[in-house]
Design an enzyme around this catalytic site. Structure first.
Site, PDB file in Angstrom:
ATOM      1  N   LYS A 146     110.225  34.380  18.371  1.00 24.40           N
ATOM      2  CA  LYS A 146     109.541  33.476  19.072  1.00 24.40           C
ATOM      3  C   LYS A 146     110.410  33.028  20.462  1.00 24.40           C
ATOM      4  O   LYS A 146     111.752  34.405  20.635  1.00 24.40           O
ATOM      5  CB  LYS A 146     110.990  32.348  18.644  1.00 24.40           C
ATOM      6  CG  LYS A 146     110.974  31.249  19.204  1.00 24.40           C
ATOM      7  CD  LYS A 146     111.813  30.527  18.461  1.00 24.40           C
ATOM      8  CE  LYS A 146     112.142  29.009  19.321  1.00 24.40           C
ATOM      9  NZ  LYS A 146     112.607  27.766  18.766  1.00 24.40           N
ATOM     10  N   GLU A 195     119.914  17.620  24.008  1.00 27.56           N
ATOM     11  CA  GLU A 195     120.514  18.333  23.000  1.00 27.56           C
ATOM     12  C   GLU A 195     121.950  19.019  23.559  1.00 27.56           C
ATOM     13  O   GLU A 195     122.192  19.780  24.415  1.00 27.56           O
ATOM     14  CB  GLU A 195     119.832  19.653  23.244  1.00 27.56           C
ATOM     15  CG  GLU A 195     120.707  20.626  22.418  1.00 27.56           C
ATOM     16  CD  GLU A 195     118.825  22.174  22.886  1.00 27.56           C
ATOM     17  OE1 GLU A 195     118.890  22.822  21.896  1.00 27.56           O
ATOM     18  OE2 GLU A 195     117.686  21.914  22.535  1.00 27.56           O
ATOM     19  N   GLU A 235     110.239  27.927  13.099  1.00 27.25           N
ATOM     20  CA  GLU A 235     110.763  27.391  14.361  1.00 27.25           C
ATOM     21  C   GLU A 235     112.128  27.557  14.813  1.00 27.25           C
ATOM     22  O   GLU A 235     112.875  27.798  15.489  1.00 27.25           O
ATOM     23  CB  GLU A 235     110.353  26.993  15.489  1.00 27.25           C
ATOM     24  CG  GLU A 235     110.315  26.878  17.064  1.00 27.25           C
ATOM     25  CD  GLU A 235     109.641  26.058  18.179  1.00 27.25           C
ATOM     26  OE1 GLU A 235     110.312  25.534  19.130  1.00 27.25           O
ATOM     27  OE2 GLU A 235     108.071  25.519  17.411  1.00 27.25           O
ATOM     28  N   GLU A 375     102.795  19.322  24.758  1.00 28.46           N
ATOM     29  CA  GLU A 375     103.705  19.490  23.839  1.00 28.46           C
ATOM     30  C   GLU A 375     104.252  19.259  25.435  1.00 28.46           C
ATOM     31  O   GLU A 375     105.454  18.121  26.005  1.00 28.46           O
ATOM     32  CB  GLU A 375     104.971  20.349  23.398  1.00 28.46           C
ATOM     33  CG  GLU A 375     106.229  19.801  23.086  1.00 28.46           C
ATOM     34  CD  GLU A 375     106.823  21.316  21.750  1.00 28.46           C
ATOM     35  OE1 GLU A 375     107.652  21.512  21.701  1.00 28.46           O
ATOM     36  OE2 GLU A 375     106.153  21.251  20.963  1.00 28.46           O
TER      37      GLU A 375
END
Length: 387
Positions: A146, A195, A235, A375
């Site tokens: 990733k 986050e 993911e 996105e």
């Protein structure tokens, strides 16, 4: 330095931010608990050992260790303490200041600005395809599983971008996020991050695994669809596994909570909270061990970062990097060394009439180039709507 607490009747933190224009300053609004800190008047950069001498220290760590881009010069990689701290929390509003008295501020309503701007640099989709292709080559070769790719969009205006107005809109439009702004010299880095990298309370640490995204639309049960989506769960689990392994190296026990949906104004995320208990390490030690998680960099970390440094066509600076507060000798008897560090996403860097907006997304083997680009467009709306 000796700090004194003064009550105040100022309930508009944006007026405080605006009052200190021209000075090094920080705006912070944790909308989850409605805590606001506005700090101004740089004293100096300190070490962790000096924390008990000051109420709070602002921490910023650039994404990569070195920064060559002039736009990011002197931003980050230090603990900074200030002369003045304006605080709203738990129904109280007060100053903590090293001055003889708090500053006198006119607490007038802040009028929002409707910015007029144009996008510079043209269409970047071809550059995105190139970056995406290099990442997929790395995945196909087994070098990485990733990589978090990102874009920088440059906006130009005939008049300077108004940070006070942008902050106000970010607060109004992003309940549940951490609204931040850091002004040093003529640069302002601001955003509305959802986050947490790491929070420390006493001997307890907490971190977010936040990865997997779905844009909001009129489809029923989108959250349930995201929870069941195999690509997004894969993911997301890469991030969970890395954070758990890292915290386990530093903590005597780690607890992983169930994955759930975090709902934001324009999209959904998968989120898993991880808790650790530790008696030895500081929040900065934990942050440096965790950063960047696979939600910001990739996995394996070293290979993903090497790929980004080679192919991502700009420097990230504080974008997607740890920023936040570490407590010193604060009111309400918090422990020195407690704190909250987020990652600087959904963000922009302002230099006068130029604004650089940033957005990224995780790329894995099943990712689609156009879908991932879309996105990033959705994530860029956090900044665009605030203009």
């Amino acid at each position: 330095m000796k700090y004194t607490i003064f009550p105040t009747d100022i309930w508009e933190p944006l007026a405080v931010w605006q009052h200190f224009e021209g000075e090094e300053r920080v705006y912070w609004h944790d909308t989850q608990v409605n805590r606001v800190i506005v700090a101004a008047g740089r004293v100096k950069s300190i070490t962790e050992a000096e924390l008990p001498e000051y109420p709070w220290a602002w921490y910023g760590q650039t994404f990569f260790e070195t920064v060559n881009d002039e736009a990011w010069q002197n931003m980050g990689n230090e603990l900074v303490v200030f002369t003045h701290y304006y605080v709203q929390e738990e129904g109280r509003v007060y100053w903590v200041t090293a001055a003889a008295a708090p500053p006198v501020i006119e607490s007038e309503p802040i009028k929002p600005v409707a910015h007029s701007y144009r996008e510079a640099g043209g269409d970047d989709y071809e550059a995105w395809q190139t970056l995406f292709g290099h990442i997929q080559e790395g995945i196909a070769s087994g070098e990485v599983t990733k990589v978090v790719a990102s874009r920088k969009v440059t906006l130009e205006s005939d008049t300077p971008f108004d940070s006070t107005s942008i902050i106000g809109r970010l607060v109004a439009q992003n309940q549940g996020a951490f609204i931040f702004a850091y002004n040093k010299g003529d640069a302002v880095f601001l955003g509305a991050s959802p986050e947490v990298l790491v929070r420390k309370r006493g001997q307890d640490f907490m971190s977010y695994a936040l990865a997997g995204t779905m844009k909001k639309d009129d489809i029923h049960d989108q959250g349930a669809r995201l929870l069941a989506d195999a690509k997004n769960r894969y993911e997301h689990n890469i991030v969970v596994d890395m954070i758990k392994a890292t915290m386990s190296d530093l903590c005597d026990r780690v607890e992983v909570k169930d994955t759930h949906i975090m709902e934001l104004p324009n999209l959904y995320h998968l989120r898993t909270l991880l808790y650790g208990h530790d008696t030895e390490h500081s929040i900065l030690t934990m942050a440096k061990a965790l950063h960047p998680t696979p939600a910001m960099g990739g996995e394996p970390r070293a290979a993903a970062l090497a790929l980004l440094q080679q192919y991502e066509p700009y420097e990230r600076g504080l974008y997607a990097a740890p920023i936040g507060w570490v407590c010193g000798n604060t009111p309400l008897f918090r422990e020195a060394g407690d704190g909250l560090l987020i990652v600087g996403i959904r963000s922009a860097l302002i230099h006068g009439k130029t604004l650089y907006a940033y957005a990224g997304c995780g790329v894995v083997a099943d990712s689609d180039c156009e879908s991932e680009y879309k996105e990033t467009m959705t994530k860029l709306q956090t900044i665009m709507r605030a203009l």
